[in-house]
Design a protein around this motif. Sequence first.
Motif, short mmCIF file in Angstrom:
data_model
loop_
_atom_site.label_atom_id
_atom_site.label_comp_id
_atom_site.label_asym_id
_atom_site.label_seq_id
_atom_site.Cartn_x
_atom_site.Cartn_y
_atom_site.Cartn_z
N ALA A 184 0.82 -1.21 0.00
CA ALA A 184 0.00 0.00 0.00
C ALA A 184 0.86 1.26 0.00
O ALA A 184 0.60 2.21 -0.76
N VAL A 185 1.87 1.28 0.85
CA VAL A 185 2.72 2.47 0.97
C VAL A 185 3.44 2.79 -0.33
O VAL A 185 3.59 3.94 -0.71
N TYR A 186 3.85 1.74 -1.05
CA TYR A 186 4.63 1.94 -2.27
C TYR A 186 3.79 1.76 -3.54
O TYR A 186 4.35 1.73 -4.64
N ASP A 187 2.46 1.67 -3.40
CA ASP A 187 1.60 1.48 -4.58
C ASP A 187 2.12 0.34 -5.45
O ASP A 187 2.18 0.46 -6.69
N ALA A 188 2.50 -0.73 -4.83
CA ALA A 188 3.06 -1.87 -5.57
C ALA A 188 1.97 -2.51 -6.45
O ALA A 188 0.82 -2.62 -6.04
N PRO A 189 2.34 -2.95 -7.65
CA PRO A 189 1.36 -3.59 -8.55
C PRO A 189 1.10 -5.04 -8.15
O PRO A 189 1.49 -5.98 -8.83
N LEU A 190 0.42 -5.21 -7.02
CA LEU A 190 0.27 -6.53 -6.42
C LEU A 190 -1.19 -6.86 -6.15
O LEU A 190 -1.89 -6.13 -5.43
N VAL A 191 -1.65 -7.96 -6.71
CA VAL A 191 -2.99 -8.49 -6.42
C VAL A 191 -2.85 -9.53 -5.32
O VAL A 191 -2.17 -10.54 -5.49
N PHE A 192 -3.47 -9.28 -4.19
CA PHE A 192 -3.54 -10.25 -3.11
C PHE A 192 -4.75 -11.14 -3.38
O PHE A 192 -5.89 -10.67 -3.34
N PHE A 193 -4.52 -12.41 -3.68
CA PHE A 193 -5.60 -13.32 -4.04
C PHE A 193 -5.82 -14.31 -2.90
O PHE A 193 -5.06 -15.27 -2.75
N CYS A 194 -6.83 -14.04 -2.10
CA CYS A 194 -7.14 -14.90 -0.95
C CYS A 194 -8.19 -15.93 -1.36
O CYS A 194 -9.31 -15.57 -1.70
N GLN A 195 -7.80 -17.20 -1.34
CA GLN A 195 -8.76 -18.26 -1.57
C GLN A 195 -9.39 -18.63 -0.23
O GLN A 195 -8.83 -19.39 0.54
N ASN A 196 -10.53 -18.04 0.02
CA ASN A 196 -11.24 -18.31 1.27
C ASN A 196 -12.02 -19.60 1.12
O ASN A 196 -13.17 -19.60 0.66
N ASN A 197 -11.39 -20.72 1.50
CA ASN A 197 -12.09 -22.00 1.42
C ASN A 197 -12.79 -22.34 2.73
O ASN A 197 -13.24 -23.45 2.94
N GLN A 198 -12.86 -21.33 3.62
CA GLN A 198 -13.67 -21.33 4.83
C GLN A 198 -13.14 -22.16 5.99
O GLN A 198 -13.73 -22.18 7.06
N TRP A 199 -12.01 -22.84 5.77
CA TRP A 199 -11.44 -23.63 6.85
C TRP A 199 -9.92 -23.47 6.87
O TRP A 199 -9.24 -23.90 5.95
N ALA A 200 -9.40 -22.85 7.92
CA ALA A 200 -7.96 -22.78 8.14
C ALA A 200 -7.56 -24.05 8.90
O ALA A 200 -7.49 -24.06 10.12
N ILE A 201 -7.35 -25.10 8.16
CA ILE A 201 -7.23 -26.46 8.68
C ILE A 201 -8.52 -26.79 9.43
O ILE A 201 -9.54 -27.07 8.82
N SER A 202 -8.53 -26.70 10.75
CA SER A 202 -9.73 -27.10 11.50
C SER A 202 -10.51 -25.93 12.08
O SER A 202 -11.45 -26.12 12.83
N GLU A 203 -10.13 -24.71 11.75
CA GLU A 203 -10.80 -23.53 12.30
C GLU A 203 -11.59 -22.80 11.20
O GLU A 203 -11.05 -22.49 10.15
N PRO A 204 -12.88 -22.50 11.44
CA PRO A 204 -13.67 -21.78 10.45
C PRO A 204 -13.28 -20.32 10.37
O PRO A 204 -12.70 -19.76 11.31
N THR A 205 -13.59 -19.69 9.26
CA THR A 205 -13.26 -18.28 9.06
C THR A 205 -13.87 -17.41 10.15
O THR A 205 -13.29 -16.39 10.55
#
Length: 401
Positions: free
Chosen positions: A217-238
């Motif tokens: 954000a600070v450097y306006d970097a050309p970066l797409v953060f692609f979060c695949q929210n598959n709703q389970w961080a191993i055994s913990e829900p989002t």
Amino acid sequence: MPSEQWTHPEPGDGPAAVAAQPSPEQVIAGLRATSEGGAELTQLLTPEGERVPSPQFDKYVEDVDAEALRGLYRDMVLVRRADREANAMQRQGQLGIWVPLLGQEAAQIGSGRALKKNDMAFPSYREHGVAYARGVDMKDLLGIFRCTDHSGWDYQGHGFHPYTIVIGNQVLNAAGYAMGQKFEGKVGDDDGEATICYFGDGATSQGDVHEGFVWAAVYDAPLVFFCQNNQWAISEPTERQSRLPLYQRARGYGFPGIRVDGNDVLACLAVSRWALDECRHGNGPVLIEAFTYRMDAHTTTDDPTRYRLSDELEEWKLKDPIERVRAYLARGGYADQAFFDSVQADADSFAADLRDYTFNMPEPPPERIFSNVYAEGNPVLDAQREEFLSYLDGFVSAGEH
């Protein structure tokens, strides 16, 4: 014991459910309340395979005709078939571990096909579909999971960085790479470069991800953060990680966030093209939350039946990313049974080739661990290699006597 909030609805939707431990009914209710990703979900193909017009994003898929959509369907079928074969080979002892992508094919193929040649992708350890889309031979992935290699492809040539096992670490690597693109003047027009970084919903709780957000954000970097929210961080829900939908976190860092139906390959393609276009023109980073579902275990060492209900899986089977494209093609007369049969035959052949390679994969020579450590020769590393090989030769000589 203090209570915990388990569901966090959109503002105005009513109070969150509060309980020390969620009941099965609360888990299912929370799932169904968000099963389509909320009011701000971007979707171009419904689970029934019906086209949904989008004034904002239709222009990004104007070139996707019936032939192109058949190609996306084929991509997803081949990737899924390879994933299922690798999963089976791990069970047979041919791979040390496997990380399934079942259910996430649309998010990976859609975003992967949105990338241009000079763009760079930074994966975690589940992005087999993105690797395929970037032209990486899937045989080169198997050495990682057979524990004989770190990565076997030219990451610069393919624009696809080696897999990252440490949760969230690839976000820092991607932020630095994208900052370099900005510093070198490779952004600002249609020919500009961009970077995309993949991570899961669980990684959003890691400090590395937030640091990457700050630097980009600070450097306006050309970066797409692609979060695949598959709703389970191993055994913990989002719901145990965030009080708000994950895409809304971008607001706190000063760049846009958007939620897309991660089971809709057309929407993932369109939204990723838009986000990458924003980045390559110098408008700074974008966060995409691909709202999807992990239909298999976290890895082959995981047992998902211990922490989630079968009702959940059955509901998401109705939103299968491959079936909705198949339904659209069939309903519109864009593909017949002969086409679907030929794709399945190609997928089976593809999997058989991977299987044959795995069962006959050569063991790397011991000096391989010293290769490609540095771009140029290094006397200290050379000395270590010679000492190690000499040590191994001592065992051979002892065995001869």
